[in-house]
Design a protein around this motif. Structure first.
Motif, PDB file in Angstrom:
ATOM      1  N   SER B  77       0.823  -1.207   0.000  1.00 31.84           N
ATOM      2  CA  SER B  77       0.000   0.000   0.000  1.00 31.84           C
ATOM      3  C   SER B  77       0.858   1.258   0.000  1.00 31.84           C
ATOM      4  CB  SER B  77      -0.909   0.001   1.237  1.00 31.84           C
ATOM      5  OG  SER B  77      -1.565   1.248   1.353  1.00 31.84           O
ATOM      6  N   GLU B  78       0.730   2.015  -1.087  1.00 29.21           N
ATOM      7  CA  GLU B  78       1.430   3.304  -1.141  1.00 29.21           C
ATOM      8  C   GLU B  78       0.757   4.299  -0.188  1.00 29.21           C
ATOM      9  OE1 GLU B  78       4.330   4.127  -2.540  1.00 29.21           O
ATOM     10  OE2 GLU B  78       4.386   1.975  -3.002  1.00 29.21           O
ATOM     11  N   GLU B  79      -0.560   4.210  -0.122  1.00 29.91           N
ATOM     12  CA  GLU B  79      -1.320   5.216   0.619  1.00 29.91           C
ATOM     13  C   GLU B  79      -1.001   5.161   2.120  1.00 29.91           C
ATOM     14  OE1 GLU B  79      -5.476   5.086  -0.345  1.00 29.91           O
ATOM     15  OE2 GLU B  79      -5.917   6.906   0.812  1.00 29.91           O
ATOM     16  N   PHE B  80      -0.674   3.951   2.607  1.00 34.80           N
ATOM     17  CA  PHE B  80      -0.387   3.817   4.036  1.00 34.80           C
ATOM     18  C   PHE B  80       0.909   4.517   4.411  1.00 34.80           C
ATOM     19  CE2 PHE B  80       0.611   1.582   8.044  1.00 34.80           C
ATOM     20  CZ  PHE B  80      -0.614   1.685   8.691  1.00 34.80           C
ATOM     21  N   ARG B  81       1.731   4.824   3.408  1.00 33.55           N
ATOM     22  CA  ARG B  81       2.969   5.565   3.677  1.00 33.55           C
ATOM     23  C   ARG B  81       2.686   7.046   3.943  1.00 33.55           C
ATOM     24  NH1 ARG B  81       7.725   2.793   1.354  1.00 33.55           N
ATOM     25  NH2 ARG B  81       6.980   0.757   0.677  1.00 33.55           N
ATOM     26  N   THR B  82       1.474   7.465   3.628  1.00 31.92           N
ATOM     27  CA  THR B  82       1.119   8.871   3.859  1.00 31.92           C
ATOM     28  C   THR B  82       0.368   9.005   5.191  1.00 31.92           C
ATOM     29  OG1 THR B  82      -1.068   8.732   2.854  1.00 31.92           O
ATOM     30  CG2 THR B  82       0.775   9.155   1.370  1.00 31.92           C
ATOM     31  N   ALA B  83       0.518  10.164   5.822  1.00 31.61           N
ATOM     32  CA  ALA B  83      -0.160  10.432   7.098  1.00 31.61           C
ATOM     33  C   ALA B  83      -1.677  10.333   6.922  1.00 31.61           C
ATOM     34  CB  ALA B  83       0.224  11.817   7.615  1.00 31.61           C
ATOM     35  N   GLU B  84      -2.131  10.814   5.786  1.00 32.30           N
ATOM     36  CA  GLU B  84      -3.552  10.781   5.474  1.00 32.30           C
ATOM     37  C   GLU B  84      -4.093   9.353   5.404  1.00 32.30           C
ATOM     38  OE1 GLU B  84      -5.967  13.436   2.150  1.00 32.30           O
ATOM     39  OE2 GLU B  84      -3.761  13.280   2.151  1.00 32.30           O
ATOM     40  N   GLY B  85      -3.312   8.504   4.724  1.00 24.89           N
ATOM     41  CA  GLY B  85      -3.711   7.102   4.596  1.00 24.89           C
ATOM     42  C   GLY B  85      -3.830   6.459   5.969  1.00 24.89           C
ATOM     43  N   ARG B  86      -2.824   6.694   6.800  1.00 29.23           N
ATOM     44  CA  ARG B  86      -2.844   6.076   8.129  1.00 29.23           C
ATOM     45  C   ARG B  86      -4.009   6.604   8.958  1.00 29.23           C
ATOM     46  NH1 ARG B  86       2.679   6.833   7.237  1.00 29.23           N
ATOM     47  NH2 ARG B  86       2.740   8.665   8.587  1.00 29.23           N
ATOM     48  N   LYS B  87      -4.339   7.870   8.757  1.00 22.60           N
ATOM     49  CA  LYS B  87      -5.471   8.457   9.486  1.00 22.60           C
ATOM     50  C   LYS B  87      -6.777   7.738   9.109  1.00 22.60           C
ATOM     51  CE  LYS B  87      -7.277  12.953  10.930  1.00 22.60           C
ATOM     52  NZ  LYS B  87      -8.512  13.240  10.164  1.00 22.60           N
ATOM     53  N   LYS B  88      -6.976   7.557   7.818  1.00 21.24           N
ATOM     54  CA  LYS B  88      -8.160   6.817   7.370  1.00 21.24           C
ATOM     55  C   LYS B  88      -8.202   5.436   7.996  1.00 21.24           C
ATOM     56  CE  LYS B  88      -8.469   8.373   2.594  1.00 21.24           C
ATOM     57  NZ  LYS B  88      -8.452   7.875   1.203  1.00 21.24           N
ATOM     58  N   TYR B  90      -6.824   4.382  10.730  1.00 28.08           N
ATOM     59  CA  TYR B  90      -7.128   4.455  12.157  1.00 28.08           C
ATOM     60  C   TYR B  90      -8.619   4.679  12.396  1.00 28.08           C
ATOM     61  CZ  TYR B  90      -7.416   5.953  16.963  1.00 28.08           C
ATOM     62  OH  TYR B  90      -7.789   6.056  18.279  1.00 28.08           O
ATOM     63  N   GLU B  91      -9.184   5.567  11.605  1.00 32.19           N
ATOM     64  CA  GLU B  91     -10.606   5.843  11.778  1.00 32.19           C
ATOM     65  C   GLU B  91     -11.486   4.621  11.500  1.00 32.19           C
ATOM     66  OE1 GLU B  91     -10.914   9.412   9.502  1.00 32.19           O
ATOM     67  OE2 GLU B  91     -10.057  10.611  11.153  1.00 32.19           O
ATOM     68  N   ASN B  92     -11.076   3.851  10.506  1.00 36.67           N
ATOM     69  CA  ASN B  92     -11.817   2.617  10.233  1.00 36.67           C
ATOM     70  C   ASN B  92     -11.734   1.638  11.402  1.00 36.67           C
ATOM     71  OD1 ASN B  92     -12.913   3.178   7.685  1.00 36.67           O
ATOM     72  ND2 ASN B  92     -10.959   2.740   6.697  1.00 36.67           N
ATOM     73  N   LEU B  93     -10.554   1.522  11.971  1.00 32.07           N
ATOM     74  CA  LEU B  93     -10.392   0.613  13.107  1.00 32.07           C
ATOM     75  C   LEU B  93     -11.243   1.078  14.281  1.00 32.07           C
ATOM     76  CD1 LEU B  93      -6.514  -0.070  13.186  1.00 32.07           C
ATOM     77  CD2 LEU B  93      -8.312  -1.426  12.083  1.00 32.07           C
ATOM     78  N   LYS B  94     -11.170   2.390  14.516  1.00 33.29           N
ATOM     79  CA  LYS B  94     -11.906   2.970  15.636  1.00 33.29           C
ATOM     80  C   LYS B  94     -13.416   2.776  15.472  1.00 33.29           C
ATOM     81  CE  LYS B  94     -12.010   7.290  18.203  1.00 33.29           C
ATOM     82  NZ  LYS B  94     -11.739   8.738  18.095  1.00 33.29           N
ATOM     83  N   ALA B  95     -13.871   3.025  14.256  1.00 32.30           N
ATOM     84  CA  ALA B  95     -15.311   2.861  13.964  1.00 32.30           C
ATOM     85  C   ALA B  95     -15.780   1.443  14.273  1.00 32.30           C
ATOM     86  CB  ALA B  95     -15.582   3.206  12.503  1.00 32.30           C
ATOM     87  N   GLU B  96     -14.915   0.487  14.027  1.00 31.64           N
ATOM     88  CA  GLU B  96     -15.277  -0.917  14.244  1.00 31.64           C
ATOM     89  C   GLU B  96     -14.995  -1.353  15.675  1.00 31.64           C
ATOM     90  OE1 GLU B  96     -17.437  -3.427  13.082  1.00 31.64           O
ATOM     91  OE2 GLU B  96     -16.529  -2.924  11.156  1.00 31.64           O
ATOM     92  N   THR B 111       7.705  -2.243   9.865  1.00 29.30           N
ATOM     93  CA  THR B 111       8.036  -0.817   9.855  1.00 29.30           C
ATOM     94  C   THR B 111       6.759   0.029   9.785  1.00 29.30           C
ATOM     95  OG1 THR B 111      10.123  -1.323   8.770  1.00 29.30           O
ATOM     96  CG2 THR B 111       9.374   0.959   8.647  1.00 29.30           C
ATOM     97  N   GLY B 112       5.841  -0.359   8.908  1.00 26.24           N
ATOM     98  CA  GLY B 112       4.572   0.354   8.798  1.00 26.24           C
ATOM     99  C   GLY B 112       3.789   0.296  10.106  1.00 26.24           C
ATOM    100  N   LEU B 113       3.808  -0.866  10.709  1.00 27.56           N
ATOM    101  CA  LEU B 113       3.044  -1.083  11.931  1.00 27.56           C
ATOM    102  C   LEU B 113       3.595  -0.215  13.081  1.00 27.56           C
ATOM    103  CD1 LEU B 113       0.694  -2.986  12.691  1.00 27.56           C
ATOM    104  CD2 LEU B 113       2.375  -4.586  13.582  1.00 27.56           C
ATOM    105  N   HIS B 114       4.912  -0.129  13.111  1.00 23.99           N
ATOM    106  CA  HIS B 114       5.578   0.663  14.142  1.00 23.99           C
ATOM    107  C   HIS B 114       5.230   2.154  13.997  1.00 23.99           C
ATOM    108  CE1 HIS B 114       8.628   2.277  16.779  1.00 23.99           C
ATOM    109  NE2 HIS B 114       9.163   2.940  15.775  1.00 23.99           N
ATOM    110  N   LYS B 115       5.300   2.618  12.789  1.00 26.41           N
ATOM    111  CA  LYS B 115       4.935   4.007  12.481  1.00 26.41           C
ATOM    112  C   LYS B 115       3.498   4.279  12.971  1.00 26.41           C
ATOM    113  CE  LYS B 115       5.784   7.838  10.035  1.00 26.41           C
ATOM    114  NZ  LYS B 115       6.870   8.723  10.454  1.00 26.41           N
ATOM    115  N   PHE B 116       2.618   3.342  12.655  1.00 24.43           N
ATOM    116  CA  PHE B 116       1.207   3.461  13.031  1.00 24.43           C
ATOM    117  C   PHE B 116       1.060   3.454  14.555  1.00 24.43           C
ATOM    118  CE2 PHE B 116      -3.227   1.643  13.171  1.00 24.43           C
ATOM    119  CZ  PHE B 116      -3.846   2.652  12.443  1.00 24.43           C
TER     120      PHE B 116
END
Lengths: 328, 328, 328, 328
Positions: B77-88, B90-96, B111-116
């Motif tokens: 996922s390219e989008e997960f490398r962006t702050a915006e992608g990670r925000k989305k 997170y919001e999905n996880l939170k909603a669920e 590495t992605g998981l750590h950033k998150f």
């Protein structure tokens, strides 16, 4: 700190195990590498008594690393249990100038070798080759990884049928004193229950795992039973379940000897290769009455008395715990 | 000392590896066992961003332990490398209501998981799933055992032809940064030479192993080359040998993606099962930003910074040494 | 109506194929059964020219039925194409008293054998051994069944990855002039498209099969390409698809030589056994310049000219038709 | 000349066989191709009686061609033997609008289907799916090729042990009325003797094959026994040999249910695919009470009475003859 051993005899003894040929190859090539002569002794102690020896070079062990069984053949020898038999064996070794031995086999092999060492002081190293993984002093024995995969492949096939017919299958795997093959092929095969010699599970506990209750239970079930089960073999357990409930459509498969053969896995080939080299290097470093082993990924030499003081290689209790969680 | 996590999300990310399904199954069944809800997140971080989640129960992961690939699919996922992608995400996880994560994948995944984790403090455990066995913090990664056996089976087939025609074969196996598959499939496949990223072998040294000398050399030879070879890939090395000598009849086979798939070995299934349970239990015990591993047959939790400080999982120098002795 | 042939030479020639050893065994045991002497000729025509012969008895061919490759080895011989080379070969046969030949190989082998028969009138039978199944006069050649299964196993592994990542895979299989392996491994592997030398499919037609249209197409696709494809090999086709659409995540795997080796299937072992016996019995009945074949489950003898008049073994058009229906 | 059938029901019945899923897939995709609706009927006649139907599309049968077992499950139905049961089944089909049936199974399946046709005139085609290859009207049944290869792989493993220990092994394979698996796995496994239901071999004849004579006999021997042996099962035969001679070290392995499962071979997948399509096309062409078959590589439709008039699929006497020559 090398000693002066010039000729090393190598043989296989007891039940065959995949990877024995890889071990023979490693012993022979290590001999070539270190400029020792290698002799193959045919049919274990039988061939030692009969003087059935063959000189082996690096090329004689080409194209065998992938083969099941043992090119040196194996046999159980009654005569070697007698002082007379061992005397003949020693004289044959002496006549050929063989100064050290590498044996590949299980605990019976090692016991014989130790007895021989005590009498004739021929330095010797035992390599643990048995599918049961029941020897102390090593995390893994040669052949165990392959045998467990063979059992799992068979269980995978049986599961196809179990699922198609909503059946209960009892699958009996090898392991007279040891539940290693059973516990790990059971976990890997997705078994509902696993019966091993080491555990005190009652028949009632096993029966309860099956959940003979139409609503919540799995539609199909596999029970893996080690042949050394204390609560009955696969056929007995199947009969007892049938007596208690007509709910299950029950079948039994006993995998038997097909677990012994076949091309060894990479793990058994590499393990056998490491142990074969370690056996020769051990002899060169003055090891005399030991079994080579692998503990936490490192080669170790176990002396006979230490090994025999331990009952056998214990099953990790963690494995039992996870098997239970996974079969939920 | 259990905490209050109720809902756990699980996903696979990066290249698929045999055993990933066994790990998913173990995570889900451990959730059932401990009365947590399990959610599958489809296609790794992609599905997290898109909110592509599916509730999983003990029965939803039946009959998958033996399957290659991943039922949750995987993607980069390219989008997960962006702050915006990670925000989305997170919001999905939170909603669920998802309170913790289990990721199955390689170092990119971790590495992605750590950033998150740093941004959103969602407790998370990474399970090392990659055929390359290149991660520090664990002796084995999920999929490595299977992939090495797949490579060895292929090499066994190729050896039949090599021997029948007295040929020199170059076989390229996976491993961009790591020689694990190459060194162990090479030893197990009886290779004359093994070329790995970690070792400083020159082309001349490789060439000399072949012994282009009719009298003493082996009639057929196999060279196993890791794709990350520093002295040229299999095709290049074959060309260079051909340029220097017309003695050899040379062929090249690149195993490629077939090393990724297939039914996992017992070892990978059991490893994946243990790690899957350990991931859930780790979260329950308060682990937060770790990778589970197995060291000397024991489960360990490695925190992110310790792992990343190490370059990668080093090849055992002992393996290189024995490869040399065995190819004599 | 038996003739007086006493000594029969057997050899393998051309590319090796699984089942050649089973054929050698059958020839040798049929000789023993009918009280003929069997001689193995090493490395095909090369060994015939060099006089590299070895006497074979029923026990010398024990434990080889399951082995890939050929214990008699194989080679391509330039010298046998010369009159001089064939003269040497004949003199070696004569010196040893060999009165008839059984060759195991493909069309090149048969052509050489026919030339030799025309010059020296040594009665000879060719057994079709080649994985390509491209010979007329027989429904099946030895090795084809095994090679196709090997290709299918590889495709099954690749499918795991294709499905996990929603990818498009091009898999190249053997078959320079013949699409047999491709068409049948393609059908059995669930391929979306199959490219074979015999069919006039354009690149556009292939591209359209992929349905580069997010809504209705399959998520993952496999295209099986025979190496003799007229519209480009696997790498070329992958590149051309990538140039036309960025929709697909494309990978290529070239199976190569691993299709040649491995333990033969039951089918190839039984076929080879039947043909090996039929070759010896054919010679005893006076067959002289023929290829044995199997047509509609019956053994047939094809004379050289009839065989060579046919181009090659045509693909069943029915197979192409069903491949199309199945990939819907 | 197409008729107006719009909805076709497909089900599997009797013992599962590898390739059943490939046949289901072919039936469903042929329905899609010809714009028919396909319905899966679960658990054979059981599901028909219970009205357990599921609509299937081209994508519902993706990724199943390689799987053993049957996604539609199978069962034996007592109720379908009653007029009442069949009436319920018919009413369920009628309620759903199903106008034709494709059944995949053995002779019991076909007999039930014929009875049903006679009563309710639902056009139906049976596809022969059984590992035993015991049906007349077809050269091959689906699953037979795979099961024979599975038996051969097991025999190969057992041979490793037999050779290593100079043992005599009795291996029991499936086949209650038919010796197909036994004769062909026996030839391919290099058996010394093969015991099948069809042949009048006495125990003495079998015993003599073993050559209990140290000088000339083989060192190790395999006897393959079909479960329908008329002279005793594997255990009985082993006991009788042991009673007559102490020369042999005897072991028995009963392969059992593992012969049913596993990924189908290419042959079974292609056969199943062809038969699945032929079943749908047959219905479209007006076939009504037939079993599809393959004879000399061509699809045929056999009507019920013709099939049932033949006892069963006879063993080729040629196979018995060559088995004898090969075991010399």
């Amino acid at each position: 700190m090398e000693n002066n051993i010039r000729k090393i005899g190598v043989f296989t003894s007891g039940g065959d195990a995949p990877g024995m040929n890889a071990a023979i190859r490693a012993v022979v090539r290590a001999c070539t590498y270190y400029k020792k002569d290698a002799y193959g002794i045919m049919r274990g102690y039988e061939g030692m008594i009969e003087g059935d020896l063959v000189k082996l070079g690096a090329r004689s062990v080409g194209n065998i690393i992938q083969r099941g069984g043992t090119i040196l053949k194996s046999a159980r020898s009654e005569e070697f249990r007698t002082a007379e038999g061992r005397k003949k064996a020693y004289e044959n070794l002496k006549a050929e100038g063989i100064e050290a031995l590498v044996a590949i086999g299980g605990d019976g092999t090692f016991t014989g070798l130790h007895k021989f060492y005590e009498e004739y002081r021929v330095p010797s190293v035992c390599i643990p080759g048995t599918i049961d993984n029941d020897l102390p002093g090593t995390d893994y024995t040669i052949g165990y990884d392959t045998a467990t995969n063979t059992a799992v492949e068979a269980i995978d096939r049986i599961r196809d049928t179990a699922l198609s017919h909503n059946r209960l299958f009892f699958v009996e795997v090898m392991g007279r004193n040891s539940g290693y093959i059973a516990i790990n092929s059971g976990i890997a095969g997705g078994a509902t229950g696993i019966v091993i010699p080491e555990e005190n599970m009652s028949f009632d506990q096993l029966y309860n795992l099956l959940g003979a209750d139409k609503e919540t239970s799995k539609k199909s079930n596999l029970i893996v039973v080690a042949e050394g089960s204390k609560i009955g073999d696969a056929n007995t357990l199947a009969r007892k379940v049938a007596e208690r409930s007509s709910y299950f459509d029950i079948k039994v498969t006993i995998l038997g000897h097909l677990q012994r053969g076949g091309a060894p896995t990479y793990f058994d080939r590499v393990l056998a290769s490491k142990m074969g080299i370690a056996a020769v290097e051990g002899l060169m470093q003055g090891q005399k009455d030991v079994m080579v082993g692998i503990k936490d990924n490192k080669i170790v030499y176990n002396d006979f008395n230490t090994i025999m003081a331990q009952k056998h290689h214990e099953i990790d209790s963690e494995s039992l715990r996870i098997a239970k969680i996974l079969s939920i």
